[in-house]
Design an enzyme around this catalytic site. Sequence first.
Site, PDB file in Angstrom:
ATOM      1  N   ASP A 402       3.671  -5.624  -4.224  1.00 50.12           N
ATOM      2  CA  ASP A 402       2.968  -4.678  -3.359  1.00 50.12           C
ATOM      3  C   ASP A 402       2.117  -3.721  -4.194  1.00 50.12           C
ATOM      4  O   ASP A 402       2.344  -3.538  -5.394  1.00 50.12           O
ATOM      5  CB  ASP A 402       3.995  -3.891  -2.536  1.00 50.12           C
ATOM      6  CG  ASP A 402       3.452  -3.451  -1.190  1.00 50.12           C
ATOM      7  OD1 ASP A 402       2.219  -3.406  -1.034  1.00 50.12           O
ATOM      8  OD2 ASP A 402       4.262  -3.158  -0.294  1.00 50.12           O
ATOM      9  N   GLU A 405      -3.478  -2.760  -6.094  1.00 53.55           N
ATOM     10  CA  GLU A 405      -4.893  -2.388  -6.270  1.00 53.55           C
ATOM     11  C   GLU A 405      -5.169  -1.797  -7.654  1.00 53.55           C
ATOM     12  O   GLU A 405      -6.211  -2.139  -8.202  1.00 53.55           O
ATOM     13  CB  GLU A 405      -5.310  -1.401  -5.176  1.00 53.55           C
ATOM     14  CG  GLU A 405      -5.307  -1.977  -3.778  1.00 53.55           C
ATOM     15  CD  GLU A 405      -3.909  -2.059  -3.148  1.00 53.55           C
ATOM     16  OE1 GLU A 405      -2.997  -1.356  -3.614  1.00 53.55           O
ATOM     17  OE2 GLU A 405      -3.738  -2.842  -2.207  1.00 53.55           O
ATOM     18  N   ASP A 485      -1.823  -3.052   5.576  1.00 49.96           N
ATOM     19  CA  ASP A 485      -1.062  -2.333   6.600  1.00 49.96           C
ATOM     20  C   ASP A 485      -1.934  -2.040   7.813  1.00 49.96           C
ATOM     21  O   ASP A 485      -2.389  -0.905   8.033  1.00 49.96           O
ATOM     22  CB  ASP A 485      -0.485  -1.049   6.005  1.00 49.96           C
ATOM     23  CG  ASP A 485       0.500  -1.342   4.882  1.00 49.96           C
ATOM     24  OD1 ASP A 485       1.067  -2.445   4.866  1.00 49.96           O
ATOM     25  OD2 ASP A 485       0.703  -0.464   4.024  1.00 49.96           O
TER      26      ASP A 485
END
Length: 792
Positions: A402, A405, A485
Amino acid sequence: MLTVNKRLDNTITGVNRIGDALILSTNNGMVKLEPKTSEIIRIVYTRKDSFSDKEKPGVIFKNGYAEWNYEETEQEIRLGTDKLKLCINKESASINYYDLSGNLLLKERDHESRTLEEFDSFKTVVDENTKIERIVTPDGIKEVVRDAAKVFDQTLYKTRLYLDWQEGEALYGLGQNEEGHLNLRGTMAFLHQANMKIAIPLLVSSLGYGILVDTYSPMIFNDTKFGSYLYTEADYEMDFYFIYGGNMDGVIHGYRYLTGKAVMLPKWAFGFVQSQERYETAQEIIDVVKEYRKRDLGLDCIVLDWLSWEGNLWGQKTFDQTRFADPTAMMKELHEDHANLMISIWPNMSKDCDNYKEFEREKLLLPASVIYDPYSVEGRKLYWKQANEGLFRHGIDSWWCDSCEPFAPEWNHMSKPEPSTMYHEFYDISSKYIPAQFTNSYGLYHAQGIYEGQRGVTTEKRVVNLTRNGYTGQQRYGTILWSGDISASWSTLKSQIAAGLNFCASGMPYWTLDIGAFFVKKGVQWFWNGEYEKGSDDLSYRELFTRWFQYGCFLPVFRSHGTDFRRELWNFGDEGDQFYEALVKMNHFRYKLMPYIYTMAAKVWKDDYTILRMLSFDFAKDEKVRNINDQFLFGSSLMVCPVTTAMYYNKESQPIENSVKTRKVYLPEGCGWFDFWTNRYYAGGQTIEAEASIDTIPLYVKAGSILPMTKFMNYVDEIPDAPIDIMVYSGDDVQFELYEDEGNSYRYEEGEYAITKLVWSEKLKKLDINETVGSFTGRIKDREYRVQVISR
């Protein structure tokens, strides 16, 4: 005195073939044309005295190609292969790209088509004067540099390539956007990494060519009144590849030829994946799996989201012993129930955890940060060492990497920033920690470390890495990308269809989403933007979730996840309830399709195939499909038409009166179509009203298809010797190469797999099942095949 700027003088002053490249000297720099195959030409432009020799991570094909020639005329230089012809204007150095028949494919602007803006890039200096603020983000506590000294690092370019698209040409790819654009003509796209954005610098044309920009910095695509161009933020030089494929499949093949094959995922990864925010104990995870088995629902993977660690030790790659007292025993019981576990791991770590302290001690963190440095070989090795010792050795099956970035500054705003603001904030912040020319590529290096680490430990378990950040070449590393999300609404569902199609047109084969959306309720921040305060107690949300689940059944990876309330299927009704029964139907259908799905996955590896296909992949000559953003092909035979509007309930469980339970479907021309549910035949090239009751997603099979299916199973290999039902949809000659292997080792790379060729003759109305070629441990030698022919 007013100074009038003249156009740059790009006149070509010299032409030299040096090795396998053609070097053009101009009054404004040098251009290198470097064929890689007869269909792929690399174009490099610099204003320096030499071309860069710096290594870049995405393109791994380095060989030259000598089978080309060139000639000069008074006005142009012509470079030719046996598939392409490039004409370079001597006055402007602009290039036109043609196929061998002389058809124009792409035209650079006829003046100043390439520009470079030089700038100095700086590195952050961390010393006693550096001001760092610790902030709480949805991805844990992170440290942000508010003020720091900088020192000169290197000189880089901002690059801009101006292009003239053709009338009617459609453009796709460039990763995943959240706006719902399919055809990118007339739009501006900011290519940077974000929670709900994935930047992939491959642009694909409906004319059968692609442009792979070999940049690892943020990029802008623009096709508006301000111009048509590709802009990169920080590069050593302008560097791109023109890829002629003849069609979109050919472009993807060329992309993977340059950047590497997509590896096989384990067979179980194509079964149903149950996730939610979050399961909290080992027993809870085991109990959920047992409930799936009790209810006769298909399940192959359950996901342990964040906080597997102890207390507030964010990012620590070990289990909390109070909630997971014996992880090895937990994994043993899950495996005995034929379920796999995916676990969430993070690149950022609490300063209080042992993992962080080890990284700090080894000086393998990004500067002034709690995020590890994957650009360092030693950083990647240490991260894997921790993941292996703390998690993988217990039997963990797969990873959820997760927040890769790893900077998402847009989530620190209360209101949603403008797209350009998001772009510049990402670049400005990330370039404080990462070299400017690599700011888009953190997830690529992170995935490389996980893949190489696991493969170094075992070849018996294929790497599965679910992540929301990807970049050029990441298909080499066993990654599945998901869309971030997202929030629950009918408009989001529809926009996700186009998002996934463009992502998979960017060369990456495996994409998924949070079925039903991550956020279902409305929160304070802009991104917590769901429309259903009562969650699954609202029948309107149950309807939305059911339609989302039907769509998700036809994605490469079938996964439900979200926050606000539990997501197991029995939370959407009891047995006999229309929504629950519709969910069960699609759950079972996914497993019935497994022979077909796994064969498509093998084509991804063997043939550089794309499973999730916008209609332009297969019907490029039908101009009507170029802008259809709510239909797609799932593999070679199935056209999926999700329902994206409410038909039964408005919000707060208010019934919709007199609603028509159909949707319009366009059937592409060039073949006939069968309704999968009724076997009714339709001619192509027409729009029809398709039945779309709550238990039905409109689904069509191309005439001239072979669709192998099997019986429902609770997990993908529950019945290894189950009969295979071969559904033949007549209308044309067709072949299908049914693929089988062990399912979870890398021995397929050594040739340990089997293919059974199925051949249908339309003239003879006969199916031949050829002798199986190849073998592997555990192959069923006396498989029963049951043939059914569906005709007009």
